[in-house]
Design a protein around this motif. Structure first.
Motif, PDB file in Angstrom:
ATOM      1  N   UNK A  54      12.439  52.129  -6.025  1.00 17.16           N
ATOM      2  CA  UNK A  54      13.290  52.386  -4.867  1.00 17.16           C
ATOM      3  C   UNK A  54      14.753  52.166  -5.223  1.00 17.16           C
ATOM      4  N   UNK A  55      15.578  53.045  -4.713  1.00 10.27           N
ATOM      5  CA  UNK A  55      17.001  53.032  -5.046  1.00 10.27           C
ATOM      6  C   UNK A  55      17.817  53.443  -3.828  1.00 10.27           C
ATOM      7  N   UNK A  56      18.840  52.669  -3.517  1.00 11.81           N
ATOM      8  CA  UNK A  56      19.760  53.012  -2.433  1.00 11.81           C
ATOM      9  C   UNK A  56      20.894  53.854  -3.001  1.00 11.81           C
ATOM     10  N   UNK A  57      21.217  54.923  -2.295  1.00 13.40           N
ATOM     11  CA  UNK A  57      22.318  55.806  -2.665  1.00 13.40           C
ATOM     12  C   UNK A  57      23.343  55.797  -1.526  1.00 13.40           C
ATOM     13  N   UNK A  58      24.603  55.533  -1.841  1.00 16.73           N
ATOM     14  CA  UNK A  58      25.669  55.535  -0.833  1.00 16.73           C
ATOM     15  C   UNK A  58      26.663  56.621  -1.217  1.00 16.73           C
ATOM     16  N   UNK A  59      26.857  57.580  -0.318  1.00 22.29           N
ATOM     17  CA  UNK A  59      27.686  58.747  -0.587  1.00 22.29           C
ATOM     18  C   UNK A  59      28.823  58.872   0.422  1.00 22.29           C
ATOM     19  N   UNK A  60      29.952  59.433   0.022  1.00 20.75           N
ATOM     20  CA  UNK A  60      31.039  59.682   0.967  1.00 20.75           C
ATOM     21  C   UNK A  60      30.600  60.660   2.048  1.00 20.75           C
ATOM     22  N   UNK A  61      31.200  60.556   3.227  1.00 21.42           N
ATOM     23  CA  UNK A  61      30.803  61.420   4.337  1.00 21.42           C
ATOM     24  C   UNK A  61      31.077  62.899   4.057  1.00 21.42           C
ATOM     25  N   UNK A  79      15.336  37.565  -7.536  1.00 21.51           N
ATOM     26  CA  UNK A  79      14.605  37.533  -6.261  1.00 21.51           C
ATOM     27  C   UNK A  79      15.134  38.545  -5.252  1.00 21.51           C
ATOM     28  N   UNK A  80      16.117  39.358  -5.645  1.00 20.39           N
ATOM     29  CA  UNK A  80      16.657  40.369  -4.743  1.00 20.39           C
ATOM     30  C   UNK A  80      15.924  41.685  -4.851  1.00 20.39           C
ATOM     31  N   UNK A  81      16.496  42.703  -4.225  1.00 25.34           N
ATOM     32  CA  UNK A  81      15.913  44.035  -4.309  1.00 25.34           C
ATOM     33  C   UNK A  81      16.983  45.080  -4.030  1.00 25.34           C
ATOM     34  N   UNK A  82      16.582  46.331  -4.096  1.00 28.24           N
ATOM     35  CA  UNK A  82      17.485  47.470  -3.999  1.00 28.24           C
ATOM     36  C   UNK A  82      18.357  47.471  -2.753  1.00 28.24           C
ATOM     37  N   UNK A  83      17.852  46.955  -1.641  1.00 25.07           N
ATOM     38  CA  UNK A  83      18.585  47.005  -0.371  1.00 25.07           C
ATOM     39  C   UNK A  83      19.554  45.843  -0.193  1.00 25.07           C
ATOM     40  N   UNK A  99      37.355  55.426  -1.296  1.00 23.30           N
ATOM     41  CA  UNK A  99      37.577  55.592  -2.726  1.00 23.30           C
ATOM     42  C   UNK A  99      37.044  56.903  -3.284  1.00 23.30           C
ATOM     43  N   UNK A 100      36.279  57.650  -2.484  1.00 19.79           N
ATOM     44  CA  UNK A 100      35.682  58.908  -2.936  1.00 19.79           C
ATOM     45  C   UNK A 100      34.856  58.701  -4.203  1.00 19.79           C
ATOM     46  N   UNK A 101      33.925  57.745  -4.087  1.00 21.95           N
ATOM     47  CA  UNK A 101      32.995  57.450  -5.169  1.00 21.95           C
ATOM     48  C   UNK A 101      31.588  57.454  -4.594  1.00 21.95           C
ATOM     49  N   UNK A 102      30.587  57.310  -5.442  1.00 20.72           N
ATOM     50  CA  UNK A 102      29.235  57.087  -4.967  1.00 20.72           C
ATOM     51  C   UNK A 102      28.705  55.807  -5.600  1.00 20.72           C
ATOM     52  N   UNK A 103      27.797  55.132  -4.886  1.00 14.88           N
ATOM     53  CA  UNK A 103      27.221  53.880  -5.350  1.00 14.88           C
ATOM     54  C   UNK A 103      25.711  54.022  -5.426  1.00 14.88           C
ATOM     55  N   UNK A 104      25.133  53.506  -6.499  1.00 13.06           N
ATOM     56  CA  UNK A 104      23.686  53.557  -6.717  1.00 13.06           C
ATOM     57  C   UNK A 104      23.173  52.136  -6.918  1.00 13.06           C
ATOM     58  N   UNK A 105      22.188  51.746  -6.103  1.00 11.36           N
ATOM     59  CA  UNK A 105      21.638  50.386  -6.157  1.00 11.36           C
ATOM     60  C   UNK A 105      20.138  50.441  -6.444  1.00 11.36           C
ATOM     61  N   UNK A 106      19.743  50.321  -7.697  1.00 11.33           N
ATOM     62  CA  UNK A 106      18.326  50.401  -8.049  1.00 11.33           C
ATOM     63  C   UNK A 106      17.596  49.077  -7.865  1.00 11.33           C
ATOM     64  N   UNK A 107      16.306  49.157  -7.643  1.00 14.20           N
ATOM     65  CA  UNK A 107      15.475  47.960  -7.628  1.00 14.20           C
ATOM     66  C   UNK A 107      15.118  47.615  -9.085  1.00 14.20           C
ATOM     67  N   UNK A 108      15.043  46.314  -9.358  1.00 13.46           N
ATOM     68  CA  UNK A 108      14.704  45.909 -10.728  1.00 13.46           C
ATOM     69  C   UNK A 108      13.677  44.798 -10.739  1.00 13.46           C
ATOM     70  N   UNK A 109      12.894  44.722  -9.672  1.00 13.65           N
ATOM     71  CA  UNK A 109      11.875  43.698  -9.640  1.00 13.65           C
ATOM     72  C   UNK A 109      12.437  42.316  -9.360  1.00 13.65           C
TER      73      UNK A 109
END
Length: 295
Positions: A54-61, A79-83, A99-109
């Motif tokens: 699971x991976x969170x993707x944050x994109x500009x509007x 002990x964290x996770x993707x969210x 900032x006109x960027x995108x952010x990707x937050x992957x889960x890593x167990x």
């Protein structure tokens, strides 16, 4: 809510990381009122580990009108996770717009430490992030494929991961950051189940030497990465961060290093991420100016 994505589908204001009573309508209203970007949760299949990640993707509007977006990969802690990032730093949805960027937050167990374990073949998060996730993002999203426009950062275990992966994969990342990072794991042989990933420190001492960032940094040369490192003065990782800072100075590796009031908690890195993203944005702007000047 999580869905497996083969090609990206975006809905303005879809806050998939929230649970319970937050509805899609409310999410749309929030996005419209705050001019925030979109937040989505996808699943990316890892062939190396034979499972969906699971991976969170944050994109500009205004994502649909943009192209070649700089990407920041944000790694969670032990002990964290993707969210975790979007819950502890909800301002990120607005930041990507500014900032006109995108952010990707992957889960890593629970406790992967972002490497391919030398004692547990089922743990291959270095391979996943560098060999599977980055190519997936570049194939399915409007991301820049040049290392100068790609950054990786993280908190605690994720700070270790960001440094570890960026140094070992300088072809992919031009920028990296650590917030309250465990940049030397050797002083903690009994903590966080590290022995399950590296073997016992007494019987597998070389693993502990080879997989700790403060030693991996020996592979780095001046000018190869833009680095930013910070830690709270009340953090138990402060001594190893100070040692890491001193080693970088001795190696003449340019980097930003900051100590601020704070402990090892979400309050600290929930705001520290703003400084790191600003650092990356300046690096992206500098790289963009260089591209324009070269034309």
């Amino acid at each position: 809510m999580c869905r497996k994505v083969q090609s990206p589908i975006f809905t303005t204001g879809k806050l998939t990381y929230m649970k319970g009573s937050l509805t899609l309508i409310l999410g749309v209203l929030i996005a419209l009122c705050t001019h925030a970007g979109t937040v989505d949760t996808i699943s990316v299949y890892s062939n190396a580990m034979k499972k969906d990640i699971r991976t969170v993707i944050i994109l500009p509007s205004k994502y649909k009108k943009l192209s070649n977006l700089p990407v920041v990969y944000l790694l969670h802690g032990w002990s964290g996770k993707y969210s975790g990032w979007i819950k502890e730093s909800p301002q990120l949805a607005k930041t990507v717009d500014e900032m006109q960027i995108m952010i990707v937050c992957p889960d890593a167990g629970f406790n992967s430490w972002y490497f391919d374990s030398p004692v547990d073949s089922s743990v291959r998060y270095e391979t996943f992030i560098t060999g599977e996730l980055v190519p997936y993002i570049d194939q399915h999203y409007k991301s820049s494929k040049h290392r100068a426009f790609r950054a990786i950062a993280g908190l605690s275990m994720g700070g270790h991961g960001a440094m570890f992966l960026s140094i070992r994969h300088k072809d992919l990342f031009g920028n990296a950051g650590s917030m309250a990072g465990g940049v030397d794991i050797r002083p903690f042989p009994k903590n966080w189940d590290l022995s399950k990933k590296l073997g016992d420190s007494a019987t597998h001492p070389q693993n502990w030497e080879n997989y700790t960032v403060i030693n991996v940094v020996d592979q780095l040369k001046p000018g190869e990465l833009n680095l930013i490192i910070d830690c709270g003065i009340g953090d138990f990782f402060l001594p190893v961060n100070r040692a890491f800072h001193r080693k970088l100075l001795e190696m003449k590796i340019e980097h930003d290093y900051t100590e601020r009031p704070g402990a090892h908690n979400s309050k600290y890195w929930g705001s520290a991420v703003d400084f790191q993203l600003l650092f990356f944005k300046k690096a992206f702007d500098k790289a963009k100016a260089a591209v324009v000047a070269a034309k």
